[in-house]
Design a protein around this motif. Sequence first.
Motif, PDB file in Angstrom:
ATOM      1  N   THR A 133      -0.909   5.953   4.019  1.00 56.79           N
ATOM      2  CA  THR A 133      -0.782   4.660   4.455  1.00 56.79           C
ATOM      3  C   THR A 133      -0.893   4.463   5.893  1.00 56.79           C
ATOM      4  OG1 THR A 133       1.128   4.893   2.689  1.00 56.79           O
ATOM      5  CG2 THR A 133       1.142   2.821   4.133  1.00 56.79           C
TER       6      THR A 133
ATOM      7  N   TYR B  34      -2.916   5.993   7.595  1.00 58.73           N
ATOM      8  CA  TYR B  34      -4.473   6.093   7.791  1.00 58.73           C
ATOM      9  C   TYR B  34      -5.236   4.701   7.298  1.00 58.73           C
ATOM     10  CZ  TYR B  34      -9.494   6.449   5.504  1.00 58.73           C
ATOM     11  OH  TYR B  34     -10.515   6.117   5.107  1.00 58.73           O
ATOM     12  N   GLU B  35      -4.726   4.306   6.147  1.00 60.09           N
ATOM     13  CA  GLU B  35      -5.234   3.044   5.672  1.00 60.09           C
ATOM     14  C   GLU B  35      -4.957   1.457   6.498  1.00 60.09           C
ATOM     15  OE1 GLU B  35      -3.526   3.303   1.957  1.00 60.09           O
ATOM     16  OE2 GLU B  35      -5.100   4.535   1.134  1.00 60.09           O
TER      17      GLU B  35
ATOM     18  N   SER C  45     -11.174  11.302   5.599  1.00 65.05           N
ATOM     19  CA  SER C  45     -10.314  10.014   6.118  1.00 65.05           C
ATOM     20  C   SER C  45     -10.516   9.875   7.791  1.00 65.05           C
ATOM     21  CB  SER C  45      -9.001   9.826   5.641  1.00 65.05           C
ATOM     22  OG  SER C  45      -8.281  11.193   6.027  1.00 65.05           O
TER      23      SER C  45
ATOM     24  N   ASN D 202       0.667   4.225  -2.716  1.00 65.47           N
ATOM     25  CA  ASN D 202       0.518   5.834  -2.350  1.00 65.47           C
ATOM     26  C   ASN D 202       1.823   6.584  -2.854  1.00 65.47           C
ATOM     27  OD1 ASN D 202      -2.128   5.166  -1.173  1.00 65.47           O
ATOM     28  ND2 ASN D 202      -1.034   4.790   0.820  1.00 65.47           N
TER      29      ASN D 202
ATOM     30  N   GLN E 128       0.752  -1.203  -0.041  1.00 56.48           N
ATOM     31  CA  GLN E 128       0.037  -0.023  -0.040  1.00 56.48           C
ATOM     32  C   GLN E 128       0.839   1.236  -0.072  1.00 56.48           C
ATOM     33  OE1 GLN E 128      -3.331  -0.265  -0.077  1.00 56.48           O
ATOM     34  NE2 GLN E 128      -3.150   1.894  -0.751  1.00 56.48           N
TER      35      GLN E 128
ATOM     36  N   ARG F 293     -17.618   2.958   3.620  1.00 57.37           N
ATOM     37  CA  ARG F 293     -16.195   2.457   4.238  1.00 57.37           C
ATOM     38  C   ARG F 293     -16.271   1.883   5.352  1.00 57.37           C
ATOM     39  NH1 ARG F 293     -11.579   4.247   2.763  1.00 57.37           N
ATOM     40  NH2 ARG F 293     -10.905   2.234   3.484  1.00 57.37           N
TER      41      ARG F 293
END
Length: 267
Positions: free
Chosen positions: A43, A45-46, A245, A27, A23, A88
């Motif tokens: 990254t 955040y994800e 986010s 990004n 990821q 989400r």
Amino acid sequence: MSEITKHTKILSEEDLDLLNSKQGLKNLFLEKKLNIDKALRLTRYEKEFIRLQTELVKLQNWVIEKNKKIVILFEGRDAAGKGGAIRRITAHINPRQYRIVALPKPTVEESGQWYFQRYVNKLPKPGEIVFFDRSWYNRAVVEPVNGFCTKYQYQNFMKQVNSFERMIMDADTYLIKFYFSITKEEQANRFKEIRSNPLKKWKMTAVDLRAQELWDDYTSFKLKMFESTNLKESPWVIIEADKKSEARIEALKYVIDTIPYEDLESE
């Protein structure tokens, strides 16, 4: 000197691991010009969101196994990101054991019923989570601002709503109330983006078109709603939502921290 070389000396080992992940690399190369800080932020955040979604799966397993019931309300101004947050948050849980409720304008028959009746019919059965994309609180803000209800109907709602919510909670149901808060400037920017995107134009309604003009009226009724319906058992949770986010993580984290679920897998 390349962007990566300039940053290497100040990046921690953890940062480097993040950037070297699948990821992180994705990004990092999202844009032609490398932006290390943005790639790290996305990254992180994800990674955190995946961690919280994993916990939500455990929470849902507990709900199913123990026949629990959860209601989560998502309120806020138009374009505050309520629907996107719900999509989400629910992306990886069992679709057979949750529902998203976004009710349209009441029918003629529904308009003659007790106001809460159409919402009662959508409450969760045992083992289910229900997410309301706008809820009965339409009558607290949207309807009076736009003249969709009478003064008597509004006042009657405000007299009944706390008792209605206590009845829900007395029926062994967890109730969480989110309010996604955005600034007037951010709402204007999002409306502009929606109008310019042919895939999103359908989102704009007649009510949305007047939202900026009626901003202060919405604020007035919103504050009355907070003052009258901020119950100790079901307080309003205000989510600062200018950054989508961060808002999604804050909402999901609150759910995880508030519902006293058990990790049945570890047991």
